[in-house]
Design a protein around this motif. Structure first.
Motif, short mmCIF file in Angstrom:
data_model
loop_
_atom_site.label_atom_id
_atom_site.label_comp_id
_atom_site.label_asym_id
_atom_site.label_seq_id
_atom_site.Cartn_x
_atom_site.Cartn_y
_atom_site.Cartn_z
N THR A 189 37.42 -8.73 -9.82
CA THR A 189 38.77 -9.16 -8.86
C THR A 189 39.69 -7.59 -8.23
N ASN A 190 38.32 -6.90 -8.17
CA ASN A 190 38.87 -5.41 -7.61
C ASN A 190 37.41 -5.67 -6.29
N GLN A 191 37.67 -3.77 -5.60
CA GLN A 191 36.59 -4.33 -4.22
C GLN A 191 35.24 -3.30 -5.01
N ASP A 192 34.09 -3.65 -3.45
CA ASP A 192 33.05 -2.74 -4.24
C ASP A 192 32.44 -2.93 -5.33
N VAL A 193 31.70 -4.02 -6.23
CA VAL A 193 31.26 -4.79 -6.89
C VAL A 193 30.17 -5.61 -6.41
N ALA A 194 29.26 -4.21 -7.21
CA ALA A 194 27.89 -4.92 -6.96
C ALA A 194 26.68 -6.53 -8.63
N VAL A 195 26.25 -7.01 -8.34
CA VAL A 195 25.94 -7.36 -8.98
C VAL A 195 24.12 -8.01 -8.78
N ASN A 196 23.40 -7.57 -8.93
CA ASN A 196 22.17 -7.91 -9.20
C ASN A 196 21.90 -8.47 -10.31
N ASN A 197 20.99 -9.76 -9.80
CA ASN A 197 20.60 -10.75 -11.23
C ASN A 197 19.43 -10.92 -11.07
N SER A 198 18.87 -11.03 -11.94
CA SER A 198 17.64 -11.68 -13.13
C SER A 198 17.04 -12.11 -13.62
N GLY A 199 18.50 -12.34 -14.65
CA GLY A 199 19.19 -12.68 -15.42
C GLY A 199 19.10 -14.29 -15.18
N LEU A 200 19.98 -15.17 -16.70
CA LEU A 200 21.52 -15.70 -16.54
C LEU A 200 22.56 -15.75 -16.05
N ILE A 201 23.51 -16.50 -15.31
CA ILE A 201 25.11 -16.15 -15.14
C ILE A 201 25.48 -17.52 -15.19
N ALA A 202 26.52 -18.51 -16.10
CA ALA A 202 26.70 -19.17 -16.59
C ALA A 202 28.16 -19.11 -16.69
N GLY A 203 28.95 -20.10 -16.30
CA GLY A 203 30.02 -20.45 -16.45
C GLY A 203 30.34 -21.92 -16.82
N ASP A 204 31.48 -22.21 -18.16
CA ASP A 204 31.57 -24.03 -18.40
C ASP A 204 31.47 -24.42 -17.26
N THR A 205 33.13 -24.03 -16.34
CA THR A 205 33.32 -23.91 -14.94
C THR A 205 32.79 -23.59 -13.24
N ASN A 206 32.93 -22.04 -14.02
CA ASN A 206 32.51 -21.17 -12.30
C ASN A 206 31.33 -19.90 -13.33
N ALA A 207 30.52 -20.21 -12.15
CA ALA A 207 29.80 -18.73 -12.74
C ALA A 207 30.49 -17.49 -12.25
N MET A 208 31.08 -17.52 -11.10
CA MET A 208 31.84 -16.42 -11.08
C MET A 208 32.92 -16.26 -10.19
N SER A 209 33.62 -15.76 -10.43
CA SER A 209 35.38 -15.93 -9.66
C SER A 209 35.51 -14.64 -8.88
N ILE A 210 35.09 -14.44 -7.76
CA ILE A 210 35.22 -13.23 -6.82
C ILE A 210 36.31 -12.87 -5.93
N SER A 211 37.64 -12.11 -5.77
CA SER A 211 38.39 -12.18 -5.48
C SER A 211 38.56 -10.79 -4.51
N ASN A 212 37.86 -10.41 -3.94
CA ASN A 212 37.69 -8.77 -3.34
C ASN A 212 37.32 -8.90 -2.19
N THR A 213 37.15 -7.44 -1.73
CA THR A 213 36.07 -7.44 -0.48
C THR A 213 34.95 -6.43 -1.32
#
Length: 185
Positions: free
Chosen positions: A136-160
């Motif tokens: 929810t904040n700016q300038d977040v970086a994600v590098n994924n080679s595993g599993l990111i999962a959610g029952d509703t959403n995998a990710m929720s992004i609300s930033n630049t």
């Protein structure tokens, strides 16, 4: 730089109370709490490295909460960071956190919440009852080679400034459900 090692079980919050030090939860130790954080870094502390090789399990609260800036959090390959009920596995609200997950982060609500300038390197699993990862904040970086999962959403992004690199073998999946009788692992 001092090193603090926790090699026995705790049933209270492990408070990180210095800056520019290393804190290690060994694989033989666990932290189990009800209604309080498992690990907590106050905003007054910064530049620490926290290595969690043992398990952290909370009910009715966030498992690992980071309010300090420039904190490095490393989750070991066999470690389980678990927040049951409607809570968060890892909440990094301080600026410029570096989260490296080789283990399993699971939560009834949000797996990882990444704050301003955070970097999340996921080689393990992040599984949540609602959102796997929230930025929810700016300038977040994600590098994924595993599993990111959610029952509703995998990710929720609300930033630049959000950057996602899904590396070979990486899986990002929303609408994910835990298998009957327990979490997918």
């Amino acid at each position: 730089m001092a090193t603090y090692t926790q090699n026995t079980d705790l049933n209270t919050t492990w408070n990180i109370t210095t800056s520019n030090d290393e804190w290690i939860l060994t694989k033989t130790a666990t932290i189990t709490t009800d209604g309080s954080y498992g690990v907590f870094v106050d905003e007054d502390y910064s530049l620490d490295t926290i290595r969690l090789f043992g398990d952290v399990s909370t009910s009715n609260e966030t498992a690992v909460r980071i309010d300090g800036d420039d904190i490095d959090l490393i989750i070991g390959k066999n470690a389980i960071i678990e927040a049951t009920t409607s809570n968060t596995g890892i909440a990094a609200f301080g600026d410029d956190a570096d989260i490296i997950n080789h283990g399993l982060v699971k939560s009834g609500s949000m797996g990882v919440v990444a704050g301003q300038g955070a970097t999340v390197n996921n080689y393990g699993k992040v599984i949540a009852g609602y959102n796997g990862l929230v930025a929810t904040n700016q300038d977040v970086a994600v590098n994924n080679s595993g599993l990111i999962a959610g029952d509703t959403n995998a990710m929720s992004i609300s930033n630049t400034g959000f950057v996602l690199v899904n590396l070979e073998g990486g899986v990002i999946r929303g609408g994910f459900r835990a298998k009957p009788g327990g979490w997918y692992r």
